[in-house]
Design an enzyme around this catalytic site. Structure first.
Site, PDB file in Angstrom:
ATOM      1  N   ARG A 232      33.712  92.713  14.954  1.00 42.07           N
ATOM      2  CA  ARG A 232      33.258  91.652  14.062  1.00 42.07           C
ATOM      3  C   ARG A 232      32.950  92.286  12.715  1.00 42.07           C
ATOM      4  NH1 ARG A 232      35.064  88.341  17.000  1.00 42.07           N
ATOM      5  NH2 ARG A 232      33.957  86.718  18.140  1.00 42.07           N
ATOM      6  N   GLU A 261      35.086  85.642   6.629  1.00 39.18           N
ATOM      7  CA  GLU A 261      36.503  85.318   6.866  1.00 39.18           C
ATOM      8  C   GLU A 261      36.714  83.814   6.632  1.00 39.18           C
ATOM      9  OE1 GLU A 261      37.296  86.460  10.892  1.00 39.18           O
ATOM     10  OE2 GLU A 261      36.647  88.511  10.544  1.00 39.18           O
ATOM     11  N   HIS A 279      42.191  88.740  11.222  1.00 39.09           N
ATOM     12  CA  HIS A 279      41.502  88.474  12.507  1.00 39.09           C
ATOM     13  C   HIS A 279      42.525  87.945  13.527  1.00 39.09           C
ATOM     14  CE1 HIS A 279      37.459  87.279  14.535  1.00 39.09           C
ATOM     15  NE2 HIS A 279      38.381  87.602  15.444  1.00 39.09           N
TER      16      HIS A 279
HETATM   17  C1  8YV Z   1      39.137  84.617  18.029  1.00 37.65           C
HETATM   18  C2  8YV Z   1      37.826  86.526  18.763  1.00 37.65           C
HETATM   19  O1  8YV Z   1      38.397  83.833  18.868  1.00 37.65           O
HETATM   20  O2  8YV Z   1      37.876  86.715  21.103  1.00 37.65           O
HETATM   21  C3  8YV Z   1      37.202  86.742  20.092  1.00 37.65           C
HETATM   22  O3  8YV Z   1      35.983  86.945  20.128  1.00 37.65           O
HETATM   23  O4  8YV Z   1      37.227  86.762  17.764  1.00 37.65           O
HETATM   24  C4  8YV Z   1      39.213  86.001  18.628  1.00 37.65           C
HETATM   25  O5  8YV Z   1      39.940  86.037  19.785  1.00 37.65           O
HETATM   26  C5  8YV Z   1      40.475  84.047  17.807  1.00 37.65           C
HETATM   27  O6  8YV Z   1      40.885  84.508  16.585  1.00 37.65           O
HETATM   28  C6  8YV Z   1      40.537  82.526  17.810  1.00 37.65           C
HETATM   29  O7  8YV Z   1      39.913  81.972  16.736  1.00 37.65           O
END
Ligand code: 8YV
Length: 313
Positions: A232, A261, A279
């Site tokens: 993150r 983001e 991301h």
């Molecule tokens: C996002 C993610 O959820 O799994 C996670 O925690 O950050 C990613 O897989 C994905 O970009 C969908 O928005």
């Protein structure tokens, strides 16, 4: 007309939208001209939120949905969901673990190779016709190097397995030692950064890990060090990282995640020693299909009174 009403915070791929809209009455928060007006109008009937990792669900949002029973997250990270509020209010929370592990580990390696071997720069070099007139600068070897992994959960282990395939020496920082792996445990992040050639960050986000990669850690990684972040944006002190990239107190970075983001700090765009990804660690057709299926399976199980496949709360 399907009767269970759900609120979606952001879009899913079309195949998920078709399925969800055939099963539930879906309210698209991200498309509302006035989000507050939509919540005020439909909030009292919402029984589920379908969200995404980076969008989460705040206590402020959940408080406006008195019939909310479940938050189903398309993503493994639940740091943007107020889990304490959910727990205190008997709201179930689910995520999508396992199905994305291999892809996120793949992109960590992709970013490491792209950054150390300067793959994007080499692409520009060929396209711009420089090949043949000037020499491509020599780059950094990955195989056999010292890799420090910050976080040894499912994805950390998958990254370690891959770097072991490159003959790398692996050590990791985590809250506790993992007895199911043979890599060296280093309880001091600063010492790990000092030792490592490459530092790969894959700890969960949330209060416990905010800016754990700070200016001191970057200084310890040093001018030949490379930072990869697939966790993150919150886990790295971005001001310190931008300064370290600008003054080359670290060599370079490969980043899939950022603060704010998708409106990331514009200073990243001007830097030549960083490889940027939107991301997209879990962003393959195969994994996103499995993630969408798991969100739907969790919702279906909840509304049928069955055990949730992947509960968090
Ligand atoms: C996002 C993610 O959820 O799994 C996670 O925690 O950050 C990613 O897989 C994905 O970009 C969908 O928005």
């Amino acid at each position: 007309m399907p009767e269970v009403e759900i609120l979606m915070t952001g879009a899913y791929p079309e195949w998920d939208m078709v399925d969800l809209e055939a099963t539930y009455r879906v309210h698209r928060l991200w498309e509302a001209a006035d989000r507050q007006e939509l919540i005020a109008r439909v909030g009292k009937d919402i029984r589920a939120i379908a969200t995404r990792g980076e969008l989460g669900a705040s206590a402020e949002l959940m408080k406006q949905l008195p019939k909310l029973e479940i938050v189903s997250c398309y993503g493994v990270g639940t740091d943007a969901i107020d889990l304490s509020y959910a727990r205190a209010n008997d709201i179930r929370v689910t995520n999508t673990p396992d199905v994305l592990t291999e892809d996120v580990a793949d992109i960590a390696i992709g970013l490491l190779l792209a950054t150390a071997r300067q793959v994007p720069q080499a692409d520009v070099f060929v396209r711009s016709g420089q090949w043949g007139s000037v020499a491509m600068p020599l780059v950094t070897r990955v195989s056999g190097k010292k890799v420090g992994i910050v976080g040894m959960g499912r994805i950390g282990k998958a990254i370690a397995k891959r770097t072991a395939g490159f003959g790398c020496n692996i050590a990791y920082f985590a809250r506790h030692e993992h007895t199911d792996v043979a890599y060296t445990y280093q309880p001091e992040l600063l010492a790990l950064a000092d030792w490592a050639d490459f530092l790969i960050v894959i700890v969960p986000g949330g209060a416990a890990t905010v800016k754990i990669v700070n200016a001191d850690v970057l200084k310890a990684l040093g001018p030949n060090g490379i930072l990869i972040n697939v966790s993150r944006g919150t886990t790295v002190d971005e001001e310190a990282l931008i300064a370290a990239l600008q003054d080359r107190s670290i060599q370079s970075a490969g980043l899939d995640v950022f603060l704010n983001e998708p409106k990331i700090d514009a200073r990243f765009l001007a830097l030549q020693n960083v490889v940027l990804q939107p991301h997209h660690g879990s962003g393959t057709v195969e994994t996103r299909k499995a993630m969408g299926q798991l969100v739907r399976d969790n919702l279906a199980a909840h509304f049928a009174g069955r055990a949730l496949p992947t509960p968090v709360v």
